[in-house]
Design a protein around this motif. Structure first.
Motif, PDB file in Angstrom:
ATOM      1  N   MET A 146       0.814  -1.198   0.000  1.00 49.41           N
ATOM      2  CA  MET A 146       0.000   0.000   0.000  1.00 49.41           C
ATOM      3  C   MET A 146       0.859   1.263   0.000  1.00 49.41           C
ATOM      4  N   LYS A 147       2.003   1.218   0.740  1.00 48.20           N
ATOM      5  CA  LYS A 147       2.887   2.377   0.761  1.00 48.20           C
ATOM      6  C   LYS A 147       3.409   2.691  -0.631  1.00 48.20           C
ATOM      7  N   GLY A 148       3.621   1.649  -1.438  1.00 49.83           N
ATOM      8  CA  GLY A 148       4.104   1.853  -2.801  1.00 49.83           C
ATOM      9  C   GLY A 148       3.160   2.735  -3.593  1.00 49.83           C
ATOM     10  N   TYR A 149       1.862   2.510  -3.450  1.00 46.96           N
ATOM     11  CA  TYR A 149       0.882   3.321  -4.164  1.00 46.96           C
ATOM     12  C   TYR A 149       0.806   4.746  -3.613  1.00 46.96           C
ATOM     13  N   LEU A 150       1.046   4.907  -2.322  1.00 45.14           N
ATOM     14  CA  LEU A 150       1.068   6.247  -1.741  1.00 45.14           C
ATOM     15  C   LEU A 150       2.222   7.053  -2.326  1.00 45.14           C
TER      16      LEU A 150
ATOM     17  N   LEU B  85      11.004   5.463  -4.580  1.00 44.34           N
ATOM     18  CA  LEU B  85      10.559   4.851  -3.328  1.00 44.34           C
ATOM     19  C   LEU B  85       9.450   3.830  -3.578  1.00 44.34           C
ATOM     20  N   SER B  86       8.547   4.156  -4.486  1.00 48.29           N
ATOM     21  CA  SER B  86       7.461   3.208  -4.773  1.00 48.29           C
ATOM     22  C   SER B  86       8.007   1.913  -5.362  1.00 48.29           C
ATOM     23  N   LEU B  87       9.092   2.017  -6.092  1.00 47.70           N
ATOM     24  CA  LEU B  87       9.692   0.817  -6.678  1.00 47.70           C
ATOM     25  C   LEU B  87      10.573   0.075  -5.690  1.00 47.70           C
ATOM     26  N   SER B  88      11.267   0.808  -4.827  1.00 47.35           N
ATOM     27  CA  SER B  88      12.195   0.152  -3.902  1.00 47.35           C
ATOM     28  C   SER B  88      11.477  -0.647  -2.832  1.00 47.35           C
TER      29      SER B  88
END
Length: 110
Positions: free
Chosen positions: A1-5, A49-52
């Motif tokens: 979910m953090k990835g989408y944020l 960040l969304s990818l990492s």
């Protein structure tokens, strides 16, 4: 979910930066030029960040980022910058959104 944020932050920052790029008038206006650089910096950092976090696949994340960013930027161009829109503009935006949806369906299926 953090990835989408983080991806959402990347999209909003990219749209802001692109709008400021137009306002910078080829980097001749100081504050819009600074805003452009900061906005793109935040956009790329947030995308990374969304990818990492390894929650999002590269292809899906990039398709969402570029597709949604392009579609909303086109709308901002019409609404804010009073650029003309035609049925081709609308068709293009719909096709971009459809492409993002298809890539997300493909990504969710795997």
């Amino acid at each position: 979910m953090k990835g989408y944020l983080f991806l959402a932050v990347a999209i909003v920052s990219e749209i802001f930066a692109t709008s400021m790029l137009k306002a910078s008038k080829s980097f001749t206006q100081l504050y819009p030029s600074i805003a452009t650089i900061i906005g793109f910096g935040i956009a790329f950092y947030s995308l990374s960040l969304s990818l990492s976090l390894q929650q999002l696949k590269l292809g899906v994340a990039y398709a969402i980022w570029s597709g949604v960013g392009t579609a909303i930027t086109a709308i901002v161009g019409v609404v804010v910058w009073k650029e003309t829109a035609s049925w081709l503009t609308v068709t293009g935006i719909v096709l971009i959104i459809a492409g993002v949806v298809v890539l997300n369906l493909k990504g969710a299926a795997h």
